[in-house]
Design an enzyme around this catalytic site. Structure first.
Site, PDB file in Angstrom:
ATOM      1  N   CYS A  63       0.758  -1.148   0.215  1.00 10.34           N
ATOM      2  CA  CYS A  63      -0.133  -0.004  -0.079  1.00 10.34           C
ATOM      3  C   CYS A  63       1.002   1.181   0.228  1.00 10.34           C
ATOM      4  O   CYS A  63       0.578   2.299  -0.175  1.00 10.34           O
ATOM      5  CB  CYS A  63      -1.089   0.035   1.077  1.00 10.34           C
ATOM      6  SG  CYS A  63      -0.549   0.323   2.680  1.00 10.34           S
ATOM      7  N   GLN A  64       2.221   1.081   0.067  1.00 11.69           N
ATOM      8  CA  GLN A  64       2.901   2.327   0.156  1.00 11.69           C
ATOM      9  C   GLN A  64       3.848   2.568  -1.140  1.00 11.69           C
ATOM     10  O   GLN A  64       4.152   3.580  -1.875  1.00 11.69           O
ATOM     11  CB  GLN A  64       4.151   2.026   1.231  1.00 11.69           C
ATOM     12  CG  GLN A  64       3.551   2.220   2.695  1.00 11.69           C
ATOM     13  CD  GLN A  64       3.218   3.623   3.058  1.00 11.69           C
ATOM     14  OE1 GLN A  64       3.370   4.544   2.467  1.00 11.69           O
ATOM     15  NE2 GLN A  64       2.626   3.640   4.253  1.00 11.69           N
TER      16      GLN A  64
END
Ligand SMILES: Cc1ncc(COP(=O)(O)O)c(C=O)c1O
Lengths: 139, 408
Positions: A52-53
């Site tokens: 998700c980063q």
């Protein structure tokens, strides 16, 4: 060809000259720019690891009995760390890749990037590299 | 506690975490939207509870249990007064915002019929989306969304069209955690009431930035988390109007929430206990009361003014950075700034800022629909609390410029 341990030692030595975090990251960014890039035609969804980063693409091949990895990421620091991993794991036999412990990441102070909660795709990427090696070693 | 004039140095000295270093640099904590730091009085209160008072509540005749029960119930009353609620039993202790919303989605949800409608907005945190999706699946209800503009403001004209006699609940955030937008909840609430719908306000990001009075707002539910307003993690509040809470069935079954239990049948306890099954986070509830007393001791107007100055100053300084793009430019905002810088990735910027002692949040902030709206994977978010300073903003800007130079 140098062994995995030899390359890891080499990297630890290179990083030992930096006592400042920013210098260390400057170096990682440089490495990121030289990453052996995955062929654009292979940048498909099945090679994509969604953190998700940051996002990571990785491809593995076997040539002359050795594993060859190429990769890419949208984040340059992630790319730099992938660059280090590829430097250690590419051109090694599948058996050695599958067994590599990669302790150097911790020694050079970058283990935070490999924490599963960081969610940058690197942990899954290492798993995929090893899985690819395991597949190749049983063929 | 007595009110004291706003003195930033004095305020900072009450938050021990702010004095630490990170990676050899003085910590600059700009991730207050995720959680706030804790003042010494809150830390001391938790310590004191476990050191001297520890006992289970609502169930002992012995002195310790009575003292603990009194402290816990006094905390409820402090919170009631702070929120301007009519009754203490309208304050339900929960684990936090997420837990509060799930409680409403389950218990209020039990009252809904097939075809009923729930309205949320395009800028909700996942915890104010997923429980409603689950409810809609369970009860065959319909979920509708108030859209937002590119500035990050809700479109109330469309909202009016979405409302109908089918609408049973409107659940919207007071302040967006990703964009900083302060929504016009007064209008949202009164428009909903006109069609007979109840309203839940997610206050996770508002209560630490502005005075809240639930009776003035006239909301039916208001939810927040202790940890974002200088209290402990693991404890939060659901405020609900007495009539509405009374109309709802219990959420979880267990100890404390019952009046009488036989093996066949149980009669439920009255409010607030009906919704508080099991041993709660006693120390957390008590220390949350302390956090509210602490807030009461501060000059809220001066704090708001200070936060506004930080927001304006930081926005102005950031505007001078080449290639910066802001997300969330509402007219009325709290001190939250989401942005991206052309040619850099938030993960890289966040990592380098951390190495310079600065804590910001990067990623989608648990608001993927907002990121989809802007067609971006995430942002860098700096969120300020009243203990932050302009000097910290200056160091942040300097560090950000350095990071960008390294990355471009
Ligand atoms: C607007 C909003 N709603 C809900 C939540 C969820 O809060 P918690 O994780 O404390 O339950 C958050 C937390 O980030 C938030 O910002």
């Amino acid at each position: 060809m140098k062994s995995i341990q030899e390359i890891e030692r080499e990297i630890i030595d290179e990083f030992s000259i930096y006592d400042d975090w920013m210098d260390k990251y400057e170096y990682i960014i440089e490495i990121g720019k030289d990453l052996p890039l995955i062929d654009p035609s292979k940048k498909s969804d099945d090679k994509l690891i969604k953190g998700c980063q940051s996002r990571v693409w990785v491809d593995a091949e076997k040539k002359d009995g050795k594993m060859i990895f190429t990769a890419d990421s949208d984040a340059i620091i992630t790319k730099g760390i992938i660059g280090l991993l590829i430097r250690v794991l590419s051109h090694q036999t599948p058996e050695k890749v599958a067994k590599a412990e990669l302790g150097f990441i911790k020694e050079i102070g970058l283990q935070e990037h490999l924490s599963p909660t960081r969610s940058n795709g690197l942990v899954s990427m290492i798993q995929q590299m090893k899985l690819a090696a395991i597949k190749q070693s049983t063929l | 506690m007595e009110k004291v004039a706003f003195n930033i140095e004095q305020i900072r000295s009450q938050f021990p975490t702010l004095a630490r270093t990170v990676n050899g640099k003085a910590l600059i904590y700009f991730d207050n939207g995720a959680t706030s730091q804790k003042p010494q009085v809150v830390i001391d209160r938790i310590n004191e509870y476990y050191t001297l008072e520890n006992a289970n509540i609502h169930r002992g005749v012995h002195t310790l249990s009575q003292e603990a029960t009194t402290a816990y119930e006094e905390a409820r009353i402090s919170i009631q007064h702070y929120l301007g609620a009519q009754h203490a039993h309208e304050i339900i202790f929960t684990k936090g915002t997420t837990d509060s919303i799930n409680l409403v989605a389950f218990s209020f949800g039990e009252l809904l019929q097939k075809g009923d409608e729930i309205i949320i907005s395009a800028m909700e945190h996942h915890s104010n989306i997923v429980p409603w999706q689950m409810l809609c699946e369970r009860k065959e209800c319909k979920l509708k969304f108030i859209p937002m503009s590119p500035k990050g403001e809700l479109d109330l004209e469309t909202y009016k069209e979405l409302l109908s006699s089918k609408t049973k609940l409107v659940a919207v955030t007071h302040v967006s955690n990703a964009l900083g937008t302060v929504n016009d909840v007064n209008s949202i609430i009164s428009l909903a009431h006109n069609v007979g719908a109840k309203v839940l306000i997610d206050g996770a990001q508002s209560i630490q930035h502005m005075p809240i009075n639930v009776q003035d707002l006239d909301c039916d539910f208001y939810t927040f988390s202790g940890h974002k307003l200088f209290g402990p993690t693991g404890v939060g509040v659901l405020y609900g109007k007495e009539v509405t809470l009374n109309s709802m069935p219990p959420y979880q079954g267990g100890g404390d929430m019952i009046k009488e239990v036989t093996l066949e049948k149980t009669t439920y306890n009255s409010l607030p206990h009906k919704f508080e099954a099991g041993t709660p986070h006693i120390a957390g509830g008590i220390a949350l009361g302390t956090a509210f007393e602490y807030l009461n001791s501060l000059d809220m107007e001066a704090l708001q003014q200070h936060e506004k100055e930080l927001l304006d100053y930081a926005t102005g300084q950031l505007q001078r950075i080449d290639g910066i793009q802001f997300y969330g430019e509402a007219d009325y905002k709290v001190s939250v700034i989401s942005f991206l810088i052309e040619g850099t990735h938030p993960y890289d910027v966040g990592t380098l800022l951390d190495k310079m002692g600065i804590a910001v949040r990067t990623g989608h902030h648990c608001t993927q629909p907002i990121m989809d709206f802007f067609k971006i994977p995430g942002t860098i978010r700096a969120s300020f609390a009243f203990y932050n300073t302009k000097e910290e903003v200056d160091i942040f800007i300097y560090a950000l410029q350095r990071a960008v130079r390294m990355l471009k």
